[in-house]
Design a protein around this motif. Structure first.
Motif, PDB file in Angstrom:
ATOM      1  N   SER A  85       0.846  -1.197   0.000  1.00 51.05           N
ATOM      2  CA  SER A  85       0.000   0.000   0.000  1.00 51.05           C
ATOM      3  C   SER A  85       0.879   1.243   0.000  1.00 51.05           C
ATOM      4  O   SER A  85       1.813   1.359   0.786  1.00 51.05           O
ATOM      5  CB  SER A  85      -0.912   0.007   1.235  1.00 51.05           C
ATOM      6  N   GLU A  86       0.560   2.158  -0.894  1.00 49.70           N
ATOM      7  CA  GLU A  86       1.254   3.451  -0.939  1.00 49.70           C
ATOM      8  C   GLU A  86       0.288   4.465  -1.521  1.00 49.70           C
ATOM      9  O   GLU A  86      -0.059   4.424  -2.694  1.00 49.70           O
ATOM     10  CB  GLU A  86       2.525   3.377  -1.767  1.00 49.70           C
ATOM     11  N   LYS A  87      -0.152   5.391  -0.671  1.00 52.62           N
ATOM     12  CA  LYS A  87      -1.172   6.343  -1.076  1.00 52.62           C
ATOM     13  C   LYS A  87      -0.892   7.697  -0.443  1.00 52.62           C
ATOM     14  O   LYS A  87      -0.501   7.775   0.724  1.00 52.62           O
ATOM     15  CB  LYS A  87      -2.566   5.845  -0.653  1.00 52.62           C
ATOM     16  N   TYR A  88      -1.134   8.769  -1.214  1.00 46.86           N
ATOM     17  CA  TYR A  88      -0.941  10.131  -0.725  1.00 46.86           C
ATOM     18  C   TYR A  88      -2.164  10.960  -1.103  1.00 46.86           C
ATOM     19  O   TYR A  88      -2.598  10.940  -2.263  1.00 46.86           O
ATOM     20  CB  TYR A  88       0.324  10.754  -1.321  1.00 46.86           C
ATOM     21  N   ASP A  89      -2.711  11.674  -0.134  1.00 42.40           N
ATOM     22  CA  ASP A  89      -3.852  12.564  -0.358  1.00 42.40           C
ATOM     23  C   ASP A  89      -3.454  13.989   0.004  1.00 42.40           C
ATOM     24  O   ASP A  89      -2.906  14.228   1.085  1.00 42.40           O
ATOM     25  CB  ASP A  89      -5.047  12.164   0.505  1.00 42.40           C
ATOM     26  N   LEU A  90      -3.752  14.931  -0.881  1.00 34.49           N
ATOM     27  CA  LEU A  90      -3.537  16.349  -0.612  1.00 34.49           C
ATOM     28  C   LEU A  90      -4.849  17.075  -0.834  1.00 34.49           C
ATOM     29  O   LEU A  90      -5.446  16.987  -1.911  1.00 34.49           O
ATOM     30  CB  LEU A  90      -2.451  16.913  -1.526  1.00 34.49           C
ATOM     31  N   GLN A  91      -5.297  17.809   0.194  1.00 33.54           N
ATOM     32  CA  GLN A  91      -6.544  18.558   0.115  1.00 33.54           C
ATOM     33  C   GLN A  91      -6.274  20.017   0.454  1.00 33.54           C
ATOM     34  O   GLN A  91      -5.699  20.315   1.506  1.00 33.54           O
ATOM     35  CB  GLN A  91      -7.581  17.970   1.083  1.00 33.54           C
ATOM     36  N   LEU A  92      -6.691  20.909  -0.419  1.00 30.67           N
ATOM     37  CA  LEU A  92      -6.504  22.342  -0.231  1.00 30.67           C
ATOM     38  C   LEU A  92      -7.846  23.041  -0.402  1.00 30.67           C
ATOM     39  O   LEU A  92      -8.582  22.757  -1.362  1.00 30.67           O
ATOM     40  CB  LEU A  92      -5.497  22.901  -1.247  1.00 30.67           C
ATOM     41  N   GLN A  93      -8.164  23.958   0.508  1.00 32.25           N
ATOM     42  CA  GLN A  93      -9.406  24.707   0.376  1.00 32.25           C
ATOM     43  C   GLN A  93      -9.219  26.123   0.901  1.00 32.25           C
ATOM     44  O   GLN A  93      -8.592  26.336   1.939  1.00 32.25           O
ATOM     45  CB  GLN A  93     -10.556  24.025   1.121  1.00 32.25           C
TER      46      GLN A  93
END
Length: 248
Positions: A85-93
């Motif tokens: 498993s290798e996952k990256y989430d980026l959230q900008l608001q």
């Protein structure tokens, strides 16, 4: 008077005016900036079956006119043979506050090596407002159009997949409940409706403060995608058990 006693008396007289300027119950004024850092254990089911560690960093700058928020999540797992498993989430608001609500611009970016879609980029804008806002309960609702880019996972039928591009309507509800002074519950529900695909995601967490700015946090994230590549599952879930520290 001995020299030592004279020196102590002099220091006391000099310090007294300074101490009088600071009340004993003085507290620093609240800051517009807040940060959270957490890390811990995770359990994956769905397209990924493994256990390992995860990390999350959240930055918030909230003023009377605007609110800027950024969140970075990283998930990594491996077994005795390989990375699983290798996952990256980026959230900008970014929210610009109005009387009774706010307009926002948002970007969601996901890189997931083992997901049904390895790249998911979504940008959207719209209007939001606080349906409930009191000391213990907060509920914000958002709606607006957007654009989504999905790159499917490679498979035998599609060794070189073509990215899916879609106009969407984004609907979101953000709920926060303070159960008591040291415990809180949050739940964010987001739906993206498009011509080619629809998704629903739920991000829940339970946080309990254990000492000053340290807290224990249990998180649960589930995402349903209506149409997925052959050989992958529609639903992904991630459960996390983290230690969290808050800067503010």
């Amino acid at each position: 008077m001995p020299r030592l006693a004279y020196s102590l008396l002099t220091l006391t007289l000099l310090a007294a005016p300074a101490m009088a300027l600071v009340p004993p119950d003085y507290q620093e004024p609240p800051s517009d900036f807040k940060a959270e850092v957490e890390t811990g254990f995770q359990l994956n089911t769905g397209n990924t079956e493994s256990t390992s560690f995860n990390g999350r960093t959240k930055l918030v700058y909230d003023t009377s006119n605007a609110r800027q928020e950024g969140t970075l999540k990283a998930y990594f797992a491996s077994d005795s043979e390989k990375t699983t498993s290798e996952k990256y989430d980026l959230q900008l608001q970014s929210n610009y506050k109005l009387n009774g609500g706010y307009v926002y611009g948002r970007g969601d970016f996901t890189w997931d090596q083992f997901g049904s879609y390895t790249e998911i980029f979504t940008v959207s804008s719209g209007y939001g407002f606080d349906a409930i806002s009191d000391e213990d309960t907060k509920l914000s609702l958002e709606v607006g159009p957007g654009y989504r880019y999905n790159l499917p996972q490679e498979n035998d039928e599609q060794p070189d997949p073509i990215a899916e591009k879609d106009l969407i309507l984004r609907l979101a509800a953000k709920f926060e409940q303070r159960i008591h002074e040291y415990t809180s519950l949050t739940a964010d529900i987001t739906t993206e409706v498009g011509d080619n695909n629809n998704t629903v995601s739920l991000d829940m967490s339970y946080k309990n403060t254990i000492f000053l700015n340290w807290a224990f946090k249990v998180g649960f994230n589930i995402k349903y995608t209506e149409i997925v590549p052959v050989g992958t599952k529609q639903t992904d879930t991630i459960s996390t058990f983290n230690l969290l520290y808050t800067f503010q």
